[in-house]
Design a protein around this motif. Structure first.
Motif, PDB file in Angstrom:
ATOM      1  N   GLN A 232       0.867  -1.169   0.000  1.00  0.00           N
ATOM      2  CA  GLN A 232       0.000   0.000   0.000  1.00  0.00           C
ATOM      3  C   GLN A 232       0.909   1.225   0.000  1.00  0.00           C
ATOM      4  OE1 GLN A 232      -3.677  -0.022   1.639  1.00  0.00           O
ATOM      5  NE2 GLN A 232      -3.919   2.061   0.872  1.00  0.00           N
ATOM      6  N   ALA A 233       0.590   2.204  -0.857  1.00  0.00           N
ATOM      7  CA  ALA A 233       1.359   3.453  -0.884  1.00  0.00           C
ATOM      8  C   ALA A 233       0.384   4.602  -0.699  1.00  0.00           C
ATOM      9  CB  ALA A 233       2.108   3.601  -2.212  1.00  0.00           C
ATOM     10  N   SER A 234       0.684   5.501   0.266  1.00  0.00           N
ATOM     11  CA  SER A 234      -0.273   6.558   0.621  1.00  0.00           C
ATOM     12  C   SER A 234       0.397   7.913   0.663  1.00  0.00           C
ATOM     13  CB  SER A 234      -0.879   6.282   2.006  1.00  0.00           C
ATOM     14  OG  SER A 234      -1.306   4.951   2.102  1.00  0.00           O
ATOM     15  N   PRO A 235      -0.327   8.959   0.254  1.00  0.00           N
ATOM     16  CA  PRO A 235       0.224  10.320   0.353  1.00  0.00           C
ATOM     17  C   PRO A 235       0.273  10.745   1.820  1.00  0.00           C
ATOM     18  CG  PRO A 235      -2.045  10.395  -0.431  1.00  0.00           C
ATOM     19  CD  PRO A 235      -1.685   8.944  -0.308  1.00  0.00           C
ATOM     20  N   PRO A 236       1.140  11.733   2.149  1.00  0.00           N
ATOM     21  CA  PRO A 236       1.316  12.147   3.546  1.00  0.00           C
ATOM     22  C   PRO A 236       0.039  12.704   4.156  1.00  0.00           C
ATOM     23  CG  PRO A 236       2.479  13.639   2.070  1.00  0.00           C
ATOM     24  CD  PRO A 236       2.017  12.490   1.243  1.00  0.00           C
ATOM     25  N   ALA A 237      -0.807  13.346   3.356  1.00  0.00           N
ATOM     26  CA  ALA A 237      -2.057  13.901   3.874  1.00  0.00           C
ATOM     27  C   ALA A 237      -3.009  13.982   2.697  1.00  0.00           C
ATOM     28  CB  ALA A 237      -1.828  15.294   4.474  1.00  0.00           C
ATOM     29  N   VAL A 272       1.776   7.571  -6.766  1.00  0.00           N
ATOM     30  CA  VAL A 272       0.974   8.300  -5.771  1.00  0.00           C
ATOM     31  C   VAL A 272       1.371   9.771  -5.738  1.00  0.00           C
ATOM     32  CG1 VAL A 272       0.461   8.500  -3.303  1.00  0.00           C
ATOM     33  CG2 VAL A 272       0.497   6.241  -4.398  1.00  0.00           C
ATOM     34  N   ALA A 273       2.674  10.060  -5.825  1.00  0.00           N
ATOM     35  CA  ALA A 273       3.134  11.457  -5.788  1.00  0.00           C
ATOM     36  C   ALA A 273       2.647  12.212  -7.027  1.00  0.00           C
ATOM     37  CB  ALA A 273       4.655  11.515  -5.690  1.00  0.00           C
ATOM     38  N   LEU A 274       2.711  11.568  -8.191  1.00  0.00           N
ATOM     39  CA  LEU A 274       2.229  12.223  -9.421  1.00  0.00           C
ATOM     40  C   LEU A 274       0.724  12.463  -9.354  1.00  0.00           C
ATOM     41  CD1 LEU A 274       4.137  10.349 -12.268  1.00  0.00           C
ATOM     42  CD2 LEU A 274       4.246  12.808 -11.776  1.00  0.00           C
ATOM     43  N   SER A 275       0.014  11.485  -8.816  1.00  0.00           N
ATOM     44  CA  SER A 275      -1.432  11.587  -8.703  1.00  0.00           C
ATOM     45  C   SER A 275      -1.818  12.755  -7.786  1.00  0.00           C
ATOM     46  CB  SER A 275      -1.937  10.247  -8.155  1.00  0.00           C
ATOM     47  OG  SER A 275      -3.308  10.159  -8.277  1.00  0.00           O
ATOM     48  N   ALA A 276      -1.171  12.841  -6.617  1.00  0.00           N
ATOM     49  CA  ALA A 276      -1.458  13.926  -5.676  1.00  0.00           C
ATOM     50  C   ALA A 276      -1.056  15.281  -6.267  1.00  0.00           C
ATOM     51  CB  ALA A 276      -0.735  13.680  -4.350  1.00  0.00           C
ATOM     52  N   PHE A 287       0.203  18.237 -13.925  1.00  0.00           N
ATOM     53  CA  PHE A 287       0.686  18.010 -12.554  1.00  0.00           C
ATOM     54  C   PHE A 287       1.639  19.124 -12.167  1.00  0.00           C
ATOM     55  CE2 PHE A 287       5.075  16.383 -12.674  1.00  0.00           C
ATOM     56  CZ  PHE A 287       5.226  16.035 -14.009  1.00  0.00           C
ATOM     57  N   ASP A 288       1.660  19.397 -10.859  1.00  0.00           N
ATOM     58  CA  ASP A 288       2.492  20.463 -10.313  1.00  0.00           C
ATOM     59  C   ASP A 288       3.865  19.863 -10.018  1.00  0.00           C
ATOM     60  OD1 ASP A 288       3.822  22.095  -8.427  1.00  0.00           O
ATOM     61  OD2 ASP A 288       1.930  22.962  -7.748  1.00  0.00           O
ATOM     62  N   ALA A 289       4.866  20.217 -10.844  1.00  0.00           N
ATOM     63  CA  ALA A 289       6.185  19.564 -10.783  1.00  0.00           C
ATOM     64  C   ALA A 289       6.855  19.781  -9.427  1.00  0.00           C
ATOM     65  CB  ALA A 289       7.084  20.091 -11.904  1.00  0.00           C
ATOM     66  N   GLU A 290       6.671  20.961  -8.861  1.00  0.00           N
ATOM     67  CA  GLU A 290       7.296  21.257  -7.574  1.00  0.00           C
ATOM     68  C   GLU A 290       6.662  20.402  -6.468  1.00  0.00           C
ATOM     69  OE1 GLU A 290       7.924  25.421  -5.302  1.00  0.00           O
ATOM     70  OE2 GLU A 290       8.157  25.485  -7.504  1.00  0.00           O
ATOM     71  N   ALA A 291       5.306  20.329  -6.499  1.00  0.00           N
ATOM     72  CA  ALA A 291       4.605  19.509  -5.504  1.00  0.00           C
ATOM     73  C   ALA A 291       5.025  18.048  -5.635  1.00  0.00           C
ATOM     74  CB  ALA A 291       3.094  19.643  -5.690  1.00  0.00           C
ATOM     75  N   TYR A 292       5.241  17.599  -6.884  1.00  0.00           N
ATOM     76  CA  TYR A 292       5.665  16.203  -7.101  1.00  0.00           C
ATOM     77  C   TYR A 292       7.005  15.923  -6.439  1.00  0.00           C
ATOM     78  CZ  TYR A 292       7.743  12.274  -9.646  1.00  0.00           C
ATOM     79  OH  TYR A 292       8.384  11.109  -9.970  1.00  0.00           O
ATOM     80  N   GLU A 293       7.978  16.812  -6.657  1.00  0.00           N
ATOM     81  CA  GLU A 293       9.311  16.623  -6.070  1.00  0.00           C
ATOM     82  C   GLU A 293       9.241  16.643  -4.543  1.00  0.00           C
ATOM     83  OE1 GLU A 293      11.912  15.729  -7.633  1.00  0.00           O
ATOM     84  OE2 GLU A 293      11.262  16.084  -9.706  1.00  0.00           O
ATOM     85  N   ASP A 294       8.353  17.494  -4.028  1.00  0.00           N
ATOM     86  CA  ASP A 294       8.195  17.610  -2.582  1.00  0.00           C
ATOM     87  C   ASP A 294       7.535  16.359  -1.981  1.00  0.00           C
ATOM     88  OD1 ASP A 294       7.936  19.062   0.010  1.00  0.00           O
ATOM     89  OD2 ASP A 294       5.797  18.928  -0.489  1.00  0.00           O
ATOM     90  N   LEU A 295       6.528  15.825  -2.717  1.00  0.00           N
ATOM     91  CA  LEU A 295       5.746  14.701  -2.191  1.00  0.00           C
ATOM     92  C   LEU A 295       6.491  13.364  -2.297  1.00  0.00           C
ATOM     93  CD1 LEU A 295       2.284  15.667  -3.717  1.00  0.00           C
ATOM     94  CD2 LEU A 295       2.642  15.146  -1.288  1.00  0.00           C
ATOM     95  N   LEU A 296       7.309  13.231  -3.369  1.00  0.00           N
ATOM     96  CA  LEU A 296       7.884  11.919  -3.697  1.00  0.00           C
ATOM     97  C   LEU A 296       8.570  11.236  -2.509  1.00  0.00           C
ATOM     98  CD1 LEU A 296       8.205   9.858  -5.967  1.00  0.00           C
ATOM     99  CD2 LEU A 296      10.294  11.033  -6.670  1.00  0.00           C
ATOM    100  N   PRO A 297       9.449  11.936  -1.751  1.00  0.00           N
ATOM    101  CA  PRO A 297      10.114  11.233  -0.642  1.00  0.00           C
ATOM    102  C   PRO A 297       9.202  11.024   0.564  1.00  0.00           C
ATOM    103  CG  PRO A 297      10.883  13.514  -0.801  1.00  0.00           C
ATOM    104  CD  PRO A 297       9.932  13.304  -1.944  1.00  0.00           C
TER     105      PRO A 297
END
Lengths: 308, 308
Positions: A232-237, A272-276, A287-297
């Motif tokens: 299972q992979a989930s976004p932070p919030a 999941v990061a790309l989706s969020a 997709f918001d490229a900055e948000a993607y880089e931030d969310l990925l880790p």
């Protein structure tokens, strides 16, 4: 290159109105048009991730011509085939006050047997240069319900990994042809398996023929039943925004991870990061490229159980 | 021939859905497209009445091309001028259950000063062969608010009877240029004169410059303040149906009666019968020829008072 197939492409139109009131007359404030259909959205995200991508499927009539004009300056290479029918429009009417969207989707054009035969021939040629192929979205009228099963079999015969993202009977038939990957959402999974329990339904879908099933569960991220295990992979919030195209971005994440031969947890994090990051972007389907880089880790990936 | 001017033509699209629910996703059952804009509707009715008609105005972009393709097999002669901008769409979403319509109108394309100058030149040539001219509908962006006043003056200088059917400031300015005829509806008349009392408002509108004012009052028919007297013309009973295009059919009735030099009561009967026969027709903007023939002798025309 990565090939995406969109048999039922669409000219996506967005209207902005102060508020949509049934049976009233509205002046539309702003009109936007973009090339649409799931496979085109997937290809745009893949191109943004640095992959060479080719889109194929059908485009016809005045709306098809507009779609191709809008596609021309974008990165994905256009290998769409002409048809006599007219490409459908999809209309999103956005209430500027609430941000809520009302969707009106035209029916697709009828594809003739000769047009389908021409597609199959072109698809065979395109597969020769493909590292992976994604089969995306609904079937337009005139194309037989087993069409995706046929395209899955041809990809497998050409030794090209194949992802199927569709619903209903085309998914049911396509999955039996043993695609490498299917990505149903919760509704599509429930329709296929009769179960709304994600783990049970995902495993059931695997038994129907898909090597891997990645179920997209909205705010809960994804649940993946793979030959190597269940994760299972989930976004932070929970992220707030427009979910249009979030599933297509997840497909792009999975497909890019596949051709890059990433381990499953990394592929799922990317999906999941790309989706969020797509939900967060102001324009639908981008997709918001900055948000993607931030969310990925920050995506949490947990192993759920051994694969069934 | 009769000339109709539509500066803000439109591709009229109709969607049928079971019911329009804000913020839901709808599959459109049926899509229809027709060439639209008030002057095009007027010209189609005039052609159906046996008059040679020419339409002019602007058409551009992909929707303009579709509009001209759809216009080509119809009777009115196409003298539309090309523009760099894209002709707007108007979308009518019909609830099949209730028959109610939700309207979404795109903004028109911006017309450049060069395009407007080209139109004025073409308009001057077309007037030479015109027995009458109708100036219909809204002004697209880029065209100055006094444009209709300018077109009225040029028609009068060419000795061509001119009818103006618009609203707001373009009507206010246009009427001051002394058109032969204006055809406001109740709302347009109230906006122009500040009065909702039809007789008072119609006479007030005449004093502003129009030789004749024919106010269209929906189910109550029309009230006409002419140089020869004031008449009311009413249909035999309230008709139920789609009022789209009813006002345009009334304009066609008035214009055809003008070039045929009919007495005022006959012109008004024709306008009211065509208008009611348009409400009764199944397709928006068309008129039911059989209903028209049936209604025509049954329109009640009464003289109200001497002209002010």
């Amino acid at each position: 290159m990565i090939l995406t197939v969109t048999l039922n492409t669409a000219l996506d139109i967005t209207y902005h109105v102060p508020a949509l009131t049934p049976h009233a007359c509205h002046r539309v404030g702003e009109v936007r048009e973009r090339p649409g259909g799931k496979g085109l959205n997937v290809a745009r995200v893949l191109a943004a991730l640095g992959h060479e991508t080719v889109v194929t499927g059908f485009a016809g009539g005045a709306t098809g011509a507009v779609l191709r004009d809008l596609l021309a300056p974008l990165a994905p290479h256009d290998a769409l085939l002409p048809i006599a029918g007219t490409t459908r429009r999809t209309l999103a009417v956005v209430d500027d006050a609430s941000g809520d969207t009302t969707q009106l989707n035209e029916p697709g054009p009828t594809v003739s047997p000769e047009e389908w035969a021409a597609f199959l021939s072109s698809y065979g040629s395109l597969l020769r240069d493909a590292d992976a192929v994604a089969l995306c979205g609904s079937l337009p009228p005139g194309i037989h319900v087993g069409a995706y099963a046929e395209l899955v079999r041809r990809a497998r015969a050409a030794d090209v990994p194949v992802l199927l993202d569709t619903s209903g009977e085309p998914l049911r038939r396509g999955i039996a042809a043993r695609p490498d990957l299917v990505k149903p959402n919760a509704d599509e999974l429930a329709q296929l398996t009769g179960s709304r329990e994600p783990l049970r339904a995902t495993r059931d879908a695997r038994r129907r023929g898909a090597h891997t099933v990645v179920a997209s569960l909205g705010a809960d991220g994804v649940l993946a039943a793979t030959p190597d295990g269940v994760w299972q992979a989930s976004p932070p919030a929970s992220v707030k925004g427009n979910p249009t195209g979030a599933g297509d971005s997840a497909v792009a994440g999975l497909l890019s991870g596949l051709v890059e031969q990433l381990p499953w947890p990394d592929r799922l994090s990317r999906a999941v990061a790309l989706s969020a990051a797509t939900v967060l972007a102001p324009a639908a389907g981008e997709f918001d490229a900055e948000a993607y880089e931030d969310l990925l880790p920050r995506i949490a990936v947990t192993e759920r159980a051994a694969a069934a």
